[in-house]
Design a protein around this motif. Structure first.
Motif, PDB file in Angstrom:
ATOM      1  N   ALA A 187      40.469 -30.346  -8.832  1.00 55.51           N
ATOM      2  CA  ALA A 187      41.382 -29.033  -7.880  1.00 55.51           C
ATOM      3  C   ALA A 187      41.026 -28.258  -8.995  1.00 55.51           C
ATOM      4  O   ALA A 187      40.077 -28.245  -9.456  1.00 55.51           O
ATOM      5  N   SER A 188      40.075 -26.822  -7.690  1.00 56.09           N
ATOM      6  CA  SER A 188      39.215 -25.609  -7.911  1.00 56.09           C
ATOM      7  C   SER A 188      40.606 -24.438  -8.406  1.00 56.09           C
ATOM      8  O   SER A 188      40.428 -24.301  -9.138  1.00 56.09           O
ATOM      9  N   GLU A 189      41.476 -24.983  -7.041  1.00 56.21           N
ATOM     10  CA  GLU A 189      43.339 -24.578  -7.440  1.00 56.21           C
ATOM     11  C   GLU A 189      44.382 -25.003  -7.452  1.00 56.21           C
ATOM     12  O   GLU A 189      44.318 -25.532  -7.335  1.00 56.21           O
ATOM     13  N   LEU A 190      45.088 -24.464  -8.423  1.00 51.88           N
ATOM     14  CA  LEU A 190      46.674 -24.957  -8.444  1.00 51.88           C
ATOM     15  C   LEU A 190      47.241 -23.558  -8.270  1.00 51.88           C
ATOM     16  O   LEU A 190      47.618 -23.355  -8.692  1.00 51.88           O
ATOM     17  N   VAL A 191      48.012 -24.481  -6.465  1.00 55.54           N
ATOM     18  CA  VAL A 191      48.955 -22.848  -6.397  1.00 55.54           C
ATOM     19  C   VAL A 191      50.287 -23.311  -5.925  1.00 55.54           C
ATOM     20  O   VAL A 191      50.828 -24.358  -6.446  1.00 55.54           O
ATOM     21  N   SER A 192      51.280 -22.155  -6.495  1.00 48.74           N
ATOM     22  CA  SER A 192      52.590 -22.292  -6.358  1.00 48.74           C
ATOM     23  C   SER A 192      53.142 -21.422  -5.325  1.00 48.74           C
ATOM     24  O   SER A 192      54.481 -21.382  -4.438  1.00 48.74           O
TER      25      SER A 192
END
Length: 268
Positions: A187-192
């Motif tokens: 994954a390029s980004e992990l968002v919350s």
């Protein structure tokens, strides 16, 4: 925002694939078969192929591929797999999609909520930028029903996460959730604080405002180095999958899946 569906098409909420393009040239392609966790049917595969081809020539500046809250895509549906044993059509179309995603002149972003399993995992990883959250996961579930990875998964996972992690995912069929997927390079980004789709809209806007020739040349260079042999991989997967689709183990695997029991494989 314009809807690319024909005038006599079903309402958007009833379409298995919803395609829209906004004024900034951002094309959003959304899988819309929630009753199957967005499994790919032949109709969806054909629609996706057409939408991706159209986006190459209609002035699109970024492409967002997404699903619903429960699933990005659970992969090819079992009926499509059974049909492929006779016609090969779904695998042929899926392979064309993967090559088009690799060679797209337009940057592609996968907004992954819920499951991205089987060829759904391949579709996500074939995109240039993958956005996940902690609850979303990638999974190569093929061995659970007596099959092997397809849709280029055997190359796409290894190119991002390395050989041993690719083997682990392919052989064990484990779920790789967002945090681990990010740590592994899947994954390029992990968002919350945002949903994957909300963040994808921001990234797409950045790409849409960027230099299209520069972005296209950059992604071509990276993909040529990491996915240059993708067509050979797809051909190899198609041959292997064709043999497995006619095996007794595949029949047992799919039967056990439908009956919600453990499969008994015999190697035949």
């Amino acid at each position: 925002m314009t809807d690319q569906a024909p005038a006599d098409a079903q309402p958007a909420d009833a379409q298995p694939l919803v395609v829209t393009t906004d004024d900034a040239g951002i094309t959003t392609i959304r899988f819309n078969r929630p009753e199957t966790l967005n499994a790919l049917s032949k109709e969806v595969a054909l629609g996706l192929l057409d939408a991706l081809r159209t986006a190459q020539t209609d002035g699109s500046r970024a492409i967002v591929l997404t699903g619903g809250d429960r699933a990005f895509s659970s992969g090819a549906d079992l009926q499509a797999k059974r049909d492929s044993a006779q016609t090969g059509s779904i695998l042929t179309e899926i392979n064309q999609i993967m090559v088009l995603l690799r060679d797209s002149a337009v940057p592609t972003i996968a907004a992954v909520s819920g499951a991205a399993a089987g060829v759904g995992c391949s579709l996500a990883l074939a995109c240039d930028y993958v956005i996940m959250n902690e609850k979303s996961f990638l999974m190569l579930a093929f061995t659970k029903i007596g099959l092997m990875p397809d849709g280029g998964a055997s190359a796409l996972v290894a190119a991002s996460a390395g050989r041993h992690r690719a083997m682990r995912m392919a052989l064990t069929a484990e779920r790789v959730y967002g945090e681990r997927a990010f740590e592994w390079g899947l994954a390029s980004e992990l968002v919350s604080e945002q949903t994957p789709l909300e963040r994808a809209a921001e990234v797409a806007a950045s790409f849409a405002a960027g230099p299209p020739l520069s972005l296209a040349a950059t992604r071509r260079a990276v993909n040529a180095e990491t996915l240059g042999t993708l067509q050979n991989v797809l051909d190899r997967e198609t041959v292997g999958q064709g043999m497995l689709l006619s095996s007794e183990d595949y029949v047992e695997g799919t039967t056990a899946f439908r009956e919600k029991r453990a499969a008994t494989f015999t190697g035949r």
